[in-house]
Write an enzyme that holds these catalytic residues in place. Sequence first.
Site, PDB file in Angstrom:
ATOM      1  N   CYS A 114       0.580  -0.917  -0.015  1.00 17.66           N
ATOM      2  CA  CYS A 114      -0.110   0.346   0.525  1.00 17.66           C
ATOM      3  C   CYS A 114       1.318   1.613   0.276  1.00 17.66           C
ATOM      4  CB  CYS A 114      -0.804  -0.160   1.391  1.00 17.66           C
ATOM      5  SG  CYS A 114      -2.233  -1.406   1.034  1.00 17.66           S
ATOM      6  N   HIS A 259      -3.865   6.575   1.697  1.00 20.98           N
ATOM      7  CA  HIS A 259      -4.127   5.561   0.813  1.00 20.98           C
ATOM      8  C   HIS A 259      -5.295   5.264   1.269  1.00 20.98           C
ATOM      9  CE1 HIS A 259      -4.276   1.143   0.119  1.00 20.98           C
ATOM     10  NE2 HIS A 259      -3.543   1.627   1.412  1.00 20.98           N
ATOM     11  N   ASN A 289     -10.024  -0.751  -1.939  1.00 16.98           N
ATOM     12  CA  ASN A 289      -8.614  -0.825  -1.639  1.00 16.98           C
ATOM     13  C   ASN A 289      -8.226  -1.589  -2.722  1.00 16.98           C
ATOM     14  OD1 ASN A 289      -6.336  -1.251  -1.095  1.00 16.98           O
ATOM     15  ND2 ASN A 289      -7.076  -1.253   1.161  1.00 16.98           N
TER      16      ASN A 289
HETATM   17  O1  UT7 Z   1      -4.447  -1.280   2.721  1.00 14.03           O
HETATM   18  C1  UT7 Z   1      -4.084  -1.645   4.266  1.00 14.03           C
HETATM   19  C2  UT7 Z   1      -5.276  -2.355   4.239  1.00 14.03           C
HETATM   20  N1  UT7 Z   1      -5.872  -3.470   5.661  1.00 14.03           N
HETATM   21  C3  UT7 Z   1      -6.603  -2.330   6.209  1.00 14.03           C
HETATM   22  O2  UT7 Z   1      -6.590  -1.168   5.777  1.00 14.03           O
HETATM   23  C4  UT7 Z   1      -7.632  -3.155   7.161  1.00 14.03           C
HETATM   24  C5  UT7 Z   1      -7.347  -2.457   8.499  1.00 14.03           C
HETATM   25  N2  UT7 Z   1      -8.833  -3.238   9.402  1.00 14.03           N
HETATM   26  C6  UT7 Z   1     -10.000  -2.949   8.806  1.00 14.03           C
HETATM   27  O3  UT7 Z   1     -10.217  -2.088   8.615  1.00 14.03           O
HETATM   28  C7  UT7 Z   1     -11.038  -3.819   9.386  1.00 14.03           C
HETATM   29  O4  UT7 Z   1     -10.569  -4.398  10.823  1.00 14.03           O
HETATM   30  C8  UT7 Z   1     -12.154  -4.746   8.530  1.00 14.03           C
HETATM   31  C9  UT7 Z   1     -13.049  -3.699   7.812  1.00 14.03           C
HETATM   32  C10 UT7 Z   1     -11.227  -5.935   8.238  1.00 14.03           C
HETATM   33  C11 UT7 Z   1     -12.523  -5.687   9.854  1.00 14.03           C
HETATM   34  O5  UT7 Z   1     -13.914  -4.264  10.601  1.00 14.03           O
HETATM   35  P1  UT7 Z   1     -13.651  -5.140  12.172  1.00 14.03           P
HETATM   36  O6  UT7 Z   1     -14.952  -4.373  12.872  1.00 14.03           O
HETATM   37  O7  UT7 Z   1     -12.248  -4.828  12.596  1.00 14.03           O
HETATM   38  O8  UT7 Z   1     -14.470  -6.295  12.041  1.00 14.03           O
HETATM   39  P2  UT7 Z   1     -13.720  -7.551  13.265  1.00 14.03           P
HETATM   40  O9  UT7 Z   1     -12.371  -8.249  11.963  1.00 14.03           O
HETATM   41  O10 UT7 Z   1     -13.674  -6.976  14.360  1.00 14.03           O
HETATM   42  O11 UT7 Z   1     -15.034  -8.782  12.346  1.00 14.03           O
HETATM   43  C12 UT7 Z   1     -16.790  -8.189  12.901  1.00 14.03           C
HETATM   44  C13 UT7 Z   1     -17.222  -9.088  13.091  1.00 14.03           C
HETATM   45  C14 UT7 Z   1     -16.966 -11.029  12.982  1.00 14.03           C
HETATM   46  O12 UT7 Z   1     -17.570 -11.687  13.911  1.00 14.03           O
HETATM   47  P3  UT7 Z   1     -18.320 -11.473  15.016  1.00 14.03           P
HETATM   48  O13 UT7 Z   1     -16.591 -12.870  15.711  1.00 14.03           O
HETATM   49  O14 UT7 Z   1     -18.121 -10.360  15.712  1.00 14.03           O
HETATM   50  O15 UT7 Z   1     -19.304 -12.756  15.436  1.00 14.03           O
HETATM   51  C15 UT7 Z   1     -16.228 -11.369  12.330  1.00 14.03           C
HETATM   52  O16 UT7 Z   1     -16.781 -12.312  11.871  1.00 14.03           O
HETATM   53  O17 UT7 Z   1     -18.009  -9.119  11.907  1.00 14.03           O
HETATM   54  C16 UT7 Z   1     -17.402 -10.684  10.593  1.00 14.03           C
HETATM   55  N3  UT7 Z   1     -17.261 -10.887   9.977  1.00 14.03           N
HETATM   56  C17 UT7 Z   1     -17.729 -10.201   8.554  1.00 14.03           C
HETATM   57  N4  UT7 Z   1     -19.223  -9.939   8.727  1.00 14.03           N
HETATM   58  C18 UT7 Z   1     -20.068  -9.981   7.650  1.00 14.03           C
HETATM   59  C19 UT7 Z   1     -16.069 -10.369   9.161  1.00 14.03           C
HETATM   60  N5  UT7 Z   1     -15.568  -9.600   8.115  1.00 14.03           N
HETATM   61  C20 UT7 Z   1     -17.513 -10.257   7.214  1.00 14.03           C
HETATM   62  C21 UT7 Z   1     -17.999  -9.413   6.443  1.00 14.03           C
HETATM   63  N6  UT7 Z   1     -19.035  -9.847   6.695  1.00 14.03           N
HETATM   64  N7  UT7 Z   1     -16.995  -9.556   5.276  1.00 14.03           N
END
Ligand code: UT7
Length: 332
Positions: A114, A259, A289
């Site tokens: 990135c 980014h 992204n």
């Molecule tokens: O360029 C740099 C690259 N990467 C980034 O910038 C990523 C940085 N991180 C993020 O943007 C966020 O952490 C995410 C968008 C990836 C995830 O958001 P979050 O608020 O951190 O969610 P989480 O990983 O804590 O997941 C919350 C819940 C989980 O379920 P439980 O355990 O609460 O039941 C996940 O299993 O959401 C679930 N989940 C989804 N639900 C629906 C994870 N992915 C999905 C999905 N759709 N695609």
Amino acid sequence: MIYARIAGLGFYVPENVITNHDLEQLMDTSDEWIVERSGIRERRFFTEGKDTVASMGARASELALQQANLTPEDIDFIVFSTLSPDYNFPGAGVLLQRMLPFKEIGALDVRTQCSGFVYGLSIADQYIKTGMYKNILVVGSEVQSNIMELSDRGRNFAVLFGDGAGAVVVQATEDPTRRILSTHLHAQGEHAEMLYLEHPGSRLKDRMSTTIVEEGKHLPHMEGQAVFKHAVRRFPEVILEALEANNLTIEDLDMVIPHQANLRITNYVQQKLALPDDKIYSNIQRYGNTTAASIPIALTEAWQNGKINQGDLVCLAAFGSGFTWASALLRW
Ligand code: UT7
């Protein structure tokens, strides 16, 4: 003194628009979840047989050259940033070099994910300031839709990323009022495995095996929350570092092009720096992204929409896999 400035810019995104509702058909996710957690509403996926990382980079480069009023023969060097090259080797830079009528110029591939575009810009800035080259093409291009698993298993990654390309011409100038003021590059390799794609790599005798595929280790791994926490710290830090190095303040900024990682990350950066809405640019809603392509795409769009004007102080800032992070401060 010789300085470097951005003299032309352009971007290309594939025509194939994938909405959150399209993804709902492929995995257990929802438009509501994706919009709330990332701000993304749609992204572009490449068309096999039409788009490649090199060909999308070439389309973006043609637009950047046109805008700089240059032809490929005028370019002295190519810097190509991507995490998704057409081949494992050679890099995408040489594939771009053969696509347009460039001379037999050098083509350097940058692998800092990135942060790749800002790293690339920094390399171009240095080559120009030493007097070695006059016109350098810096390209960021990614095809990521085919390294994501469009299924429940891959959903935390698959909803975030998209395909596209952006390019700029970096040109020598003697005008100190329109130039790249500085670049700042960082890395913290201890977190390499928080966002990585392990296979096929060179660590194992068998680079690919059915076990690797069954275990999904040929797919990217991301610890989303950890990446998020580091990102919201590093973005403001590296922007402030750039301002401080130039004796400038947040109030001097006209535009920040971060980014496009996640709209929540961008909103946090905006809040932390107390930037008004019109001084930070987001288009992740439409493209997701796009890793190394996200900054040149956003920069081109912001400029085309009249949000960047001559004399403006513009800060580019990136964070991603590595971890790597970087900023570039420009006087437009
Ligand atoms: O360029 C740099 C690259 N990467 C980034 O910038 C990523 C940085 N991180 C993020 O943007 C966020 O952490 C995410 C968008 C990836 C995830 O958001 P979050 O608020 O951190 O969610 P989480 O990983 O804590 O997941 C919350 C819940 C989980 O379920 P439980 O355990 O609460 O039941 C996940 O299993 O959401 C679930 N989940 C989804 N639900 C629906 C994870 N992915 C999905 C999905 N759709 N695609």
